[in-house]
Design a protein around this motif. Structure first.
Motif, mmCIF file in Angstrom:
data_model
loop_
_atom_site.group_PDB
_atom_site.id
_atom_site.type_symbol
_atom_site.label_atom_id
_atom_site.label_comp_id
_atom_site.label_asym_id
_atom_site.label_seq_id
_atom_site.Cartn_x
_atom_site.Cartn_y
_atom_site.Cartn_z
ATOM 1 N N ALA A 185 0.915 -1.160 -0.121
ATOM 2 C CA ALA A 185 0.071 0.262 0.105
ATOM 3 C C ALA A 185 0.999 1.381 0.013
ATOM 4 O O ALA A 185 2.222 1.330 0.529
ATOM 5 C CB ALA A 185 -0.900 0.047 1.291
ATOM 6 N N VAL B 166 -3.013 -2.371 -2.530
ATOM 7 C CA VAL B 166 -4.426 -2.139 -1.731
ATOM 8 C C VAL B 166 -4.847 -0.978 -2.338
ATOM 9 O O VAL B 166 -4.312 0.107 -2.701
ATOM 10 C CB VAL B 166 -4.034 -1.979 -0.337
ATOM 11 C CG1 VAL B 166 -5.179 -1.232 0.413
ATOM 12 C CG2 VAL B 166 -3.356 -2.944 0.409
ATOM 13 N N ASP B 167 -6.267 -1.098 -2.794
ATOM 14 C CA ASP B 167 -7.013 0.084 -3.452
ATOM 15 C C ASP B 167 -7.051 1.330 -2.505
ATOM 16 O O ASP B 167 -7.120 1.254 -1.102
ATOM 17 C CB ASP B 167 -8.560 -0.170 -3.924
ATOM 18 C CG ASP B 167 -9.277 -0.544 -2.708
ATOM 19 O OD1 ASP B 167 -10.152 0.546 -2.137
ATOM 20 O OD2 ASP B 167 -9.440 -1.766 -1.980
ATOM 21 N N ARG B 168 -7.141 2.749 -3.460
ATOM 22 C CA ARG B 168 -6.902 3.779 -2.613
ATOM 23 C C ARG B 168 -8.042 4.020 -1.820
ATOM 24 O O ARG B 168 -8.004 4.734 -0.627
ATOM 25 C CB ARG B 168 -6.915 4.814 -3.787
ATOM 26 C CG ARG B 168 -6.935 6.268 -3.363
ATOM 27 C CD ARG B 168 -5.886 6.568 -2.174
ATOM 28 N NE ARG B 168 -4.474 6.210 -2.653
ATOM 29 C CZ ARG B 168 -3.469 6.185 -1.684
ATOM 30 N NH1 ARG B 168 -3.912 6.758 -0.583
ATOM 31 N NH2 ARG B 168 -2.317 6.147 -2.077
ATOM 32 N N ALA B 169 -9.305 3.676 -2.061
ATOM 33 C CA ALA B 169 -10.423 3.739 -1.208
ATOM 34 C C ALA B 169 -10.251 3.144 0.021
ATOM 35 O O ALA B 169 -10.670 3.711 0.990
ATOM 36 C CB ALA B 169 -11.690 3.081 -1.988
ATOM 37 N N SER B 170 -9.866 2.068 0.269
ATOM 38 C CA SER B 170 -9.542 1.470 1.348
ATOM 39 C C SER B 170 -8.454 2.034 2.362
ATOM 40 O O SER B 170 -8.678 2.122 3.572
ATOM 41 C CB SER B 170 -9.149 -0.274 1.213
ATOM 42 O OG SER B 170 -10.070 -1.064 0.504
ATOM 43 N N ILE B 171 -7.500 2.586 1.555
ATOM 44 C CA ILE B 171 -6.426 3.292 2.595
ATOM 45 C C ILE B 171 -7.003 4.452 2.991
ATOM 46 O O ILE B 171 -7.071 4.885 3.977
ATOM 47 C CB ILE B 171 -5.326 3.463 1.414
ATOM 48 C CG1 ILE B 171 -4.533 2.297 0.991
ATOM 49 C CG2 ILE B 171 -4.049 4.509 2.304
ATOM 50 C CD1 ILE B 171 -3.691 2.436 -0.221
ATOM 51 N N ASP B 172 -7.757 5.295 2.232
ATOM 52 C CA ASP B 172 -8.458 6.632 2.467
ATOM 53 C C ASP B 172 -9.386 6.333 3.655
ATOM 54 O O ASP B 172 -9.524 7.213 4.686
ATOM 55 C CB ASP B 172 -9.004 7.126 1.313
ATOM 56 C CG ASP B 172 -8.116 7.612 0.472
ATOM 57 O OD1 ASP B 172 -6.982 7.874 0.778
ATOM 58 O OD2 ASP B 172 -8.667 8.180 -0.574
ATOM 59 N N LYS B 173 -10.042 5.147 3.534
ATOM 60 C CA LYS B 173 -11.220 4.969 4.659
ATOM 61 C C LYS B 173 -10.511 4.627 5.953
ATOM 62 O O LYS B 173 -10.931 5.282 7.072
ATOM 63 C CB LYS B 173 -11.857 3.661 4.542
ATOM 64 C CG LYS B 173 -12.934 3.265 5.390
ATOM 65 C CD LYS B 173 -13.715 2.061 4.766
ATOM 66 C CE LYS B 173 -14.970 1.780 5.655
ATOM 67 N NZ LYS B 173 -14.465 1.192 7.017
ATOM 68 N N VAL B 174 -9.211 3.787 5.967
ATOM 69 C CA VAL B 174 -8.723 3.639 7.357
ATOM 70 C C VAL B 174 -7.835 4.906 7.639
ATOM 71 O O VAL B 174 -7.909 5.030 9.020
ATOM 72 C CB VAL B 174 -7.666 2.446 7.092
ATOM 73 C CG1 VAL B 174 -6.647 2.456 8.174
ATOM 74 C CG2 VAL B 174 -7.994 1.435 6.549
ATOM 75 N N VAL C 28 -5.044 -2.707 6.364
ATOM 76 C CA VAL C 28 -5.623 -2.610 5.051
ATOM 77 C C VAL C 28 -5.083 -4.054 4.436
ATOM 78 O O VAL C 28 -5.470 -4.413 3.165
ATOM 79 C CB VAL C 28 -5.073 -1.525 4.206
ATOM 80 C CG1 VAL C 28 -5.542 -0.158 4.871
ATOM 81 C CG2 VAL C 28 -3.461 -1.434 4.298
#
Length: 344
Positions: A41, A75-83, A107
């Protein structure tokens, strides 16, 4: 595995030049541990335009493919931004190893890339250059009495304004192992470009273009650090007739060179194999068969053939020396490359 080591691209023949095989050779990543960390990520980088550059590195990682297979899993960007949002973590700062480990586990990454852009700017400096132009020429006549312009009798000197622009980009990316918290990769990467121009010539290059080019150089260096990469090599073929007494073998050597020059290395190798049976003492035929073995990724056979060619010739030769060094390097890198490619 073998087909990944050397892929023939072009076979070129030029008048008066030796025929060369030009191909792609796969090299192992410069940083072995980083190349083995496949699920990664990328977090926002600190520093000027750090977030944009992190996105660039993410694109680099996503775009790496070997043998038509994606090398890294991102790891997709949406998952990283959410965390990041749930942890109330600033999306514009460098994280420490402890935080990177926590983020990575949340993630599902094996490694976390983070870092800082330390320089992303340009500097302009101004100077002048002296010019000269002729104001008055000598008028002369030829034998027929026709006027023509002679030497300059009066010069005018003047200065023109010029500018030199230097663009700098520097970044320190880091890869943190999520399991151990250890930094697997950390390196200062930088690039500098300059451009100069005067008001009466060409304009200086745009600062945005230069900064983009500097960033591109850094990304290319990063790419070689963390995954296997191809380099283009030219290998010169031999056409010497020493050690060949059979006209048939001579013809096959020559025809093989012609085939190679037309991009038909397969037919060339077949002809050289036939010629070698007729003239086993020819160092050129043995060497060319070594090129054939190297081109199909059979490094052990290539090394044996190059060594035999060296013994047959009985004196130093630049092409054979280069071939021996090139293949020995490839053999030393073979196990590392195999591991990086997942044992394929």
């Amino acid at each position: 595995m073998r087909k990944l080591l050397f892929t023939v691209l072009i076979l070129a023949l030029c008048a008066g030049c030796a025929t060369k095989v030009r191909g792609n050779m796969l090299q192992p990543a410069q940083y072995h541990e980083a190349s083995l960390t496949k699920a990664v990520a990328v977090l926002p980088f600190a520093g000027p335009e750090g977030r944009a550059f992190a996105a660039d590195l993410e694109s680099v990682l996503a775009g790496i493919g070997i043998d038509d297979k994606q090398y890294f899993t991102l790891v997709d960007r949406a998952s990283i931004d959410k965390v990041l949002s749930e942890m109330k973590f600033s999306q514009s700062g460098l994280v420490d190893e402890k935080t990177a480990v926590k983020l990575g586990k949340l993630v599902g990454a094996q490694g976390i890339y983070t870092g800082i852009v330390t320089r992303n700017n340009y500097d302009d400096s101004h100077y002048t250059e002296r010019r000269q132009t002729c104001l008055r020429y000598e008028q002369r006549r030829d034998k027929e009495g026709r006027l023509y312009r002679g030497a300059c009798l009066q010069w005018r000197y003047y200065d023109v304004n010029c500018k030199k622009r230097v663009a700098h980009f520097a970044v320190t990316p880091r890869l943190v192992d999520v399991t151990t918290g250890r930094v697997l990769y950390s390196r200062n990467l930088s690039a500098m470009l300059d451009s100069a121009g005067c008001e009466d010539t060409r304009p200086v290059e745009s600062e945005m273009v230069m900064l983009d080019q500097a960033r591109e150089r850094v990304k290319q260096e990063f790419r070689r650090d963390i995954a296997p990469y191809y380099v283009t090599r030219e290998i010169r073929l031999m056409d010497a007739k020493d050690g060949i007494s059979s006209q048939d073998a001579t013809d096959k050597l020559t025809r093989g060179i012609e085939y190679a020059g037309k991009g038909r290395l397969d037919s060339a190798c077949e002809l050289w194999g036939q010629a070698r049976n007729l003239a086993p003492g020819s160092h050129a035929l043995v060497y060319n068969l070594g090129v054939c073995a190297e081109s199909r990724g059979d490094l052990d056979a290539a090394l044996a053939l190059y060594r035999q060619s060296d013994r047959l010739l009985g004196k130093p030769d630049d092409d054979i020396t280069l071939a021996l060094g090139r293949v020995n390097d490839a053999i030393r890198n073979r196990s590392k490359l195999k591991e990086q490619l997942g044992g394929k």
